[in-house]
Design a protein around this motif. Structure first.
Motif, short mmCIF file in Angstrom:
data_model
loop_
_atom_site.label_atom_id
_atom_site.label_comp_id
_atom_site.label_asym_id
_atom_site.label_seq_id
_atom_site.Cartn_x
_atom_site.Cartn_y
_atom_site.Cartn_z
N VAL A 7 26.38 -11.34 -50.02
CA VAL A 7 26.04 -11.96 -48.75
C VAL A 7 27.03 -11.53 -47.69
CG1 VAL A 7 25.73 -14.15 -47.55
CG2 VAL A 7 24.99 -13.91 -49.93
N ASP A 8 28.32 -11.63 -48.00
CA ASP A 8 29.36 -11.12 -47.12
C ASP A 8 30.58 -10.75 -47.94
OD1 ASP A 8 31.14 -13.40 -47.29
OD2 ASP A 8 29.91 -14.40 -45.81
N THR A 13 24.91 -19.46 -55.52
CA THR A 13 25.83 -18.76 -54.63
C THR A 13 27.25 -18.96 -55.12
OG1 THR A 13 24.31 -19.17 -52.79
CG2 THR A 13 26.55 -18.50 -52.23
N ILE A 17 25.07 -13.91 -54.35
CA ILE A 17 23.99 -14.72 -54.88
C ILE A 17 23.47 -14.01 -56.12
CG2 ILE A 17 21.67 -15.63 -54.48
CD1 ILE A 17 22.32 -15.70 -51.51
N CYS A 31 23.17 -8.53 -58.30
CA CYS A 31 23.46 -9.64 -57.41
C CYS A 31 23.30 -9.15 -55.98
CB CYS A 31 24.88 -10.19 -57.64
SG CYS A 31 26.20 -9.07 -57.13
N ALA A 32 23.30 -10.07 -55.04
CA ALA A 32 23.26 -9.72 -53.63
C ALA A 32 24.58 -10.15 -53.02
CB ALA A 32 22.10 -10.42 -52.94
N LEU A 88 28.85 -8.91 -42.91
CA LEU A 88 27.64 -9.50 -43.44
C LEU A 88 26.74 -8.38 -43.95
CD1 LEU A 88 27.08 -12.12 -40.62
CD2 LEU A 88 28.19 -12.43 -42.81
N ASN A 89 26.46 -8.40 -45.23
CA ASN A 89 25.73 -7.30 -45.84
C ASN A 89 24.35 -7.70 -46.34
OD1 ASN A 89 28.36 -6.48 -45.63
ND2 ASN A 89 28.35 -5.31 -47.49
N ASN A 90 24.35 -8.63 -47.30
CA ASN A 90 23.17 -8.98 -48.07
C ASN A 90 22.59 -7.74 -48.73
OD1 ASN A 90 21.68 -11.00 -49.15
ND2 ASN A 90 20.14 -11.01 -47.56
N ARG A 91 23.49 -6.98 -49.38
CA ARG A 91 23.05 -5.76 -50.04
C ARG A 91 23.17 -5.91 -51.55
NH1 ARG A 91 27.96 -1.60 -48.73
NH2 ARG A 91 29.28 -2.23 -50.45
#
Length: 106
Positions: free
Chosen positions: A32-33, A76, A42, A29-30, A11-14
């Motif tokens: 999420v995992d 997403t 996303i 983009c982000a 799980l990152n959200n980076r």
């Protein structure tokens, strides 16, 4: 007995970057995992399922992961990493046999 499990998602959200049009268009983009088989991102960019794109995880990094969009829910997206198939080598043609000239009897 050890149970074999699939690799866990991280799980990152980076922040990452996606490129389309062979790298001509780049968008943020982000992530999420992510797992060895794909990622969930996303983004504000709209893609259709089966669209192909490249995912860049580090800024100024030349490593691009070829991806295919496999599902979408609003902004997403689920991506599957696409592994390039090795090109088949052309089949060797049999060596041409030397053509012998007819021998005339003299």
């Amino acid at each position: 007995m050890k149970v074999s499990r699939e690799p866990r998602r991280q799980l990152n959200n980076r922040l990452a970057w996606i490129t389309v049009d062979d790298g001509a268009t780049e968008n943020e983009c982000a992530v999420v995992d992510i797992s060895p088989g794909g990622a969930k991102i996303i983004t504000e960019v709209s893609f259709d399922v089966t669209d192909r794109l490249a995912l860049v995880l580090l800024a100024d990094h030349s490593k691009r992961y070829a991806c295919e969009v496999v599902w979408r829910r609003g902004k997403t997206y689920g991506l599957k990493f696409v592994v390039a198939e090795p090109e088949a080598e052309p089949a060797e043609e049999p060596a041409a046999e030397p053509v012998s000239e007819p021998v005339s009897a003299a």
